[in-house]
Design a protein around this motif. Structure first.
Motif, PDB file in Angstrom:
ATOM      1  N   THR A 227       4.707   2.079   4.906  1.00 52.38           N
ATOM      2  CA  THR A 227       3.477   2.563   4.288  1.00 52.38           C
ATOM      3  C   THR A 227       3.418   4.071   4.404  1.00 52.38           C
ATOM      4  O   THR A 227       3.823   4.646   5.409  1.00 52.38           O
ATOM      5  CB  THR A 227       2.256   1.955   5.014  1.00 52.38           C
ATOM      6  N   ARG A 228       2.947   4.722   3.326  1.00 49.92           N
ATOM      7  CA  ARG A 228       2.742   6.164   3.446  1.00 49.92           C
ATOM      8  C   ARG A 228       1.581   6.593   2.555  1.00 49.92           C
ATOM      9  O   ARG A 228       1.164   5.855   1.647  1.00 49.92           O
ATOM     10  CB  ARG A 228       4.009   6.940   3.099  1.00 49.92           C
ATOM     11  N   GLU A 229       1.056   7.774   2.835  1.00 50.45           N
ATOM     12  CA  GLU A 229      -0.007   8.316   1.999  1.00 50.45           C
ATOM     13  C   GLU A 229       0.533   9.471   1.181  1.00 50.45           C
ATOM     14  O   GLU A 229       1.383  10.222   1.657  1.00 50.45           O
ATOM     15  CB  GLU A 229      -1.149   8.827   2.861  1.00 50.45           C
ATOM     16  N   GLU A 230       0.034   9.607  -0.017  1.00 50.77           N
ATOM     17  CA  GLU A 230       0.521  10.708  -0.849  1.00 50.77           C
ATOM     18  C   GLU A 230      -0.517  11.041  -1.901  1.00 50.77           C
ATOM     19  O   GLU A 230      -0.886  10.186  -2.710  1.00 50.77           O
ATOM     20  CB  GLU A 230       1.857  10.289  -1.502  1.00 50.77           C
TER      21      GLU A 230
ATOM     22  N   GLY B 255      -3.681  11.347  -2.062  1.00 55.23           N
ATOM     23  CA  GLY B 255      -4.904  10.566  -2.246  1.00 55.23           C
ATOM     24  C   GLY B 255      -4.672   9.095  -2.504  1.00 55.23           C
ATOM     25  O   GLY B 255      -5.618   8.346  -2.706  1.00 55.23           O
ATOM     26  N   SER B 256      -3.396   8.674  -2.555  1.00 56.22           N
ATOM     27  CA  SER B 256      -3.086   7.251  -2.712  1.00 56.22           C
ATOM     28  C   SER B 256      -2.344   6.750  -1.472  1.00 56.22           C
ATOM     29  O   SER B 256      -1.653   7.519  -0.806  1.00 56.22           O
ATOM     30  CB  SER B 256      -2.192   7.024  -3.940  1.00 56.22           C
ATOM     31  N   THR B 257      -2.502   5.485  -1.170  1.00 62.83           N
ATOM     32  CA  THR B 257      -1.647   4.864  -0.158  1.00 62.83           C
ATOM     33  C   THR B 257      -0.603   4.035  -0.897  1.00 62.83           C
ATOM     34  O   THR B 257      -0.889   3.447  -1.937  1.00 62.83           O
ATOM     35  CB  THR B 257      -2.476   3.943   0.753  1.00 62.83           C
ATOM     36  N   LEU B 258       0.610   4.057  -0.344  1.00 64.69           N
ATOM     37  CA  LEU B 258       1.703   3.343  -0.991  1.00 64.69           C
ATOM     38  C   LEU B 258       2.338   2.428   0.046  1.00 64.69           C
ATOM     39  O   LEU B 258       2.678   2.863   1.147  1.00 64.69           O
ATOM     40  CB  LEU B 258       2.700   4.371  -1.522  1.00 64.69           C
ATOM     41  N   GLU B 259       2.474   1.174  -0.322  1.00 60.30           N
ATOM     42  CA  GLU B 259       3.125   0.237   0.586  1.00 60.30           C
ATOM     43  C   GLU B 259       4.359  -0.328  -0.095  1.00 60.30           C
ATOM     44  O   GLU B 259       4.276  -0.893  -1.188  1.00 60.30           O
ATOM     45  CB  GLU B 259       2.140  -0.901   0.920  1.00 60.30           C
TER      46      GLU B 259
ATOM     47  N   ILE C 103       0.653   0.450  -4.960  1.00 56.11           N
ATOM     48  CA  ILE C 103      -0.057   1.740  -4.864  1.00 56.11           C
ATOM     49  C   ILE C 103      -1.553   1.455  -4.847  1.00 56.11           C
ATOM     50  O   ILE C 103      -2.064   0.722  -5.697  1.00 56.11           O
ATOM     51  CB  ILE C 103       0.315   2.649  -6.057  1.00 56.11           C
TER      52      ILE C 103
ATOM     53  N   GLU D 127      -6.671   5.352  -4.079  1.00 56.68           N
ATOM     54  CA  GLU D 127      -7.994   5.447  -3.469  1.00 56.68           C
ATOM     55  C   GLU D 127      -8.793   6.663  -3.951  1.00 56.68           C
ATOM     56  O   GLU D 127      -9.986   6.548  -4.240  1.00 56.68           O
ATOM     57  CB  GLU D 127      -7.839   5.469  -1.948  1.00 56.68           C
TER      58      GLU D 127
ATOM     59  N   THR E  66      -5.333  -2.034  -7.277  1.00 59.87           N
ATOM     60  CA  THR E  66      -3.962  -1.691  -6.888  1.00 59.87           C
ATOM     61  C   THR E  66      -3.045  -1.785  -8.106  1.00 59.87           C
ATOM     62  O   THR E  66      -3.344  -2.478  -9.073  1.00 59.87           O
ATOM     63  CB  THR E  66      -3.376  -2.658  -5.823  1.00 59.87           C
TER      64      THR E  66
END
Lengths: 297, 297, 297, 297
Positions: free
Chosen positions: B30-33, B35-39, B62, B65, B189
């Motif tokens: 998981t990472r943030e980029e 303003g979005s979180t991506l798993e 994605i 958020e 999502t």
């Protein structure tokens, strides 16, 4: 006189007929801003109005050239310019409310500019009171797709008047497709005017107008040319092909009820409806284009 | 097993059943980029695939958020992120061509994601050859709205296969509405996967899949959950209300052919279709969001 | 030569030019039936084809006069007549299968005839096998909305060929909007021909044709004039107004990419699309109009 | 109480709760006619109204069984029956005028019944005066697509009231999608009532009602169930699966803002909108179904 909804073309017809730039009582001013050219025409006397066939008032024509050249950031700049000009023309007090009327027939592509613009217009009237923490800073805006006489049995002006008498907004913005004289102008300019609008003049017979006189409040007409009148086209083509002078009336019966429109009109209307919708939102609220995208989808 | 098209929910169901995070052969990151979180979920063995009910391959979810919070610039950032992830998943050589297939029924709002995404996708295949000076730098992209079996009499997979055999693109992007298990995930999502897509699983019975196995070329499935299966909903509600365990099959007959969807689905689909369309354009060409706006209207 | 998609007008142009009714190798026959007039033109030699600018084959023009006068029962009679003529032109064996291709752009009103006709066409191919007790007596029919090159990146003929190579139907019915020379013909006639169709000739540049030659099976073209070419209009208007002879080419640059269409086109297209759709269903299955209403909504 | 817009289901809920068929002050009558079953419920006292959760007035439920079985001629018979019942409920004097209001959101398939019905409704108000030779025998009918609060910023009742105050029709017909409790009723019945309608109760929160009390003239509500409330569905499913009694409120938060609808809703809505539109035209004018087809396309 050859029919046009564009102040720009009214001025042009005057010049062709008289070889003078403008009648007394009319003034024009041109400037460039952010990739667009803007031409303002002020008609200040009844004589000038009669000479031009356009009522006393202000006419602003925006040529969004950078947008049509597809330059980076051009949409945002053109929408911001339209928003500023519309805001200035409306001259609303803080907290004043607005009705946005989208005129025309969504099922006829070149007549769909009004209702398609509404897709991008934030209706906030119901939210300002019910969700003050989120929408307290928004202006109260209602939106009405008027439909057309053939489908509703009601004149557009009659329906809008019914709604303004009930809602009592402080101003009306009326969005409609316009008729141009030259094919090359279709979907290439935006016109704003504080003289209101004559619904259906773009693609049908002129019906009762929407204006300060008929509605009792400021009415800004906002439009884009999307069609050319068939009779006007024929008259112009005749002259262009060296066959002498001609008037639309010469072809009236033959061309009656016909409209001329570009084949790729759908995509052009999409872009122009988006531009107008965003321009309205930016004029009425303190928002950025990004806000509008997130709010209207 | 409870039905879901989301890898995220398959993982969740596994955890509920086994109390372990993931089966062997599956990994998540998981990472943030912006303003979005991506798993990202990688399913690397057939055992893991069977355990999760998801084929071997990569699944990227994605969560846009900042866009859903309506933050400034969030649309552009989310589209750029989607574009980069899609580009990476496709792994196309320079000049490779693509078919974008929009699945689903435009006349059913929650099933309209595919065809509505196509409104924002640049079809360039015919332009690259005919207008090389303008479009020479573009990738060749064709776009197909597949329609649905009930209207066409053709399985989606059959129609797409007919077209890929003729056009021979280097890859396919298949866009479709997905089914989620939880209402709170609807339109919140975006899922990308290199395992392709099972058309109609979102709002109808699963039919033949679109995948590398069936089409003979890389197929990326791109989707957004827009509905919840009625039987799955009932099973979940039963458990949530403390009435014991339940399976969708318990309600199968009653809920068959039904879908559950938010009332405000139209605007949500508009925004998601725009996000997906822009993401595809950014993945396939060297363009900015502003370019896309100017080109697709 | 002045552009028209109508055999009727090709014959008219020949008569104007030569003062003879028809070239050798062409024959015509007119009859009335159930409130409609039907004109059949047979072009039997290559010389006649060259003279008329229409390929060798049969052309049937139906004037649904009673329907346009809104007579009781006229829709059913006109649909039945169209169904019989279409059935005769197709000459299908029992159990033979058909692909119905709806050409054109649904988003451009006068170009939407093809996709709108499909709304009334029963797609049965998937049902005949899966529900033999209900649909065993139906012919297998698939339906394809082809879209347009600008949106799909695929030539219509290319897409239809891809699908016919996969499905191997016994015949194709291609439905498209046509261009007329006279405004008075718009939405007032239906043309059927066993020579196929040149997609986009109605509202765009002619592209590759759909015909027995290109697809390898019988192709019936079915259409209704919905537009007049702007340059053709101008040429005709010039002559009509007594300004001498003129050719469309004289106005080519000015009118290029423009179409002329009636203002009330939406409702006219609705009725014509319904007529064509019902005609197709009646030609392909043993159904009544009431059956079709119940089945297609 | 479990939410339903259907008088039929209100009666059913009463019976489940009390084991008596109807409360005092309510009467029901059932008959068959031309392939449809018709159930009339009269609520004649305030006590009965409170017991049933339905206002004092008449409720007519039509089950168009022959139409749903696709029998020959069934559409015409069902439309004629609906027309007669609607005419009786309206009880209009000769020459009395009517406003038909189509409620709901055209962009949300199960909420589109109102605006889609309007496509088949003849608007004649503007024609009766201007074309007396053709339309002199017609009743004056205006048609208004009200849109929805989220898009217009106006309550439906507020907009309709604005228009009725201007036009002063003698009666209003309000068409809207309704909510049912049972999935099996969706798109299978038509309800007419002289108690008016509570707009949005079908697919959103109930808002101000349209009724004789609020508008000052007779208001007939006309609707078809197109959705099931998610919370009501969950409560029913719980009971059906033998998990004890449950109320919609138990699932309120989870299901709020959700609707449940059949997957094939588009075609069903098409047929029901056509049935309602034709029924309205037959009730208001002396026309046959064939006339309506010719006039509305």
């Amino acid at each position: 006189m050859k029919r046009t909804d564009l102040a720009l073309e009214a001025r042009e017809l005057w010049r062709e007929k008289t070889s003078s730039a403008l009648p007394p009582g009319a003034e024009t001013e041109t400037r460039e801003e952010g990739g667009s050219t803007l031409e303002a025409l002020a008609v200040t006397s009844e004589e000038a109005a009669a000479a031009l066939g356009k009522g006393v008032g202000k006419y602003i024509t925006i040529f969004p050239e950078a947008l049509l050249r597809r330059e980076e950031g051009a949409f945002e700049k053109a929408a911001a310019l339209l928003g500023r000009e519309l805001r200035a023309l409306l001259g609303l007090a803080e907290g004043a409310s607005v009705l946005v009327a989208g005129l025309g027939n969504e099922a006829i592509t070149p007549d769909s500019l009004g209702p398609r613009t509404l897709r991008h217009v934030l209706a906030t009237r119901h939210l300002v009171a019910s969700l003050p923490e989120t929408f307290g800073a928004f202006r109260r805006v209602a939106a009405l797709a008027t439909g057309v006489l053939g489908n509703t049995g009601m004149e557009t002006a009659e329906l809008v008047k019914a709604v303004t008498e009930k809602l009592r907004p402080d101003a009306v913005i009326a969005v409609d497709a316009l008729a141009a004289r030259r094919l090359g102008r279709v979907c290439r300019t935006v016109q704003l005017t504080d003289t209101g609008i004559a619904p259906g003049s773009g693609v049908g017979n002129a019906r009762r107008e929407l204006s300060r006189e008929t509605l009792g409040m400021p009415v800004v007409g906002l439009g884009v040319p999307t069609v050319v009148d068939a009779a006007t086209l024929a008259a112009d083509l005749t002259e262009l092909s060296g066959r002498g002078e001609a008037a639309p009336e010469d072809f009236g019966e033959y061309g009656a009820g016909m409209m001329v429109t570009p084949r790729e009109i759908d995509q052009q209307i999409s872009l122009m409806a988006r531009l107008l919708g965003y321009g309205i939102d930016l004029a009425l609220h303190d928002l950025s284009c990004a806000d509008v995208t997130a709010l209207v989808g």
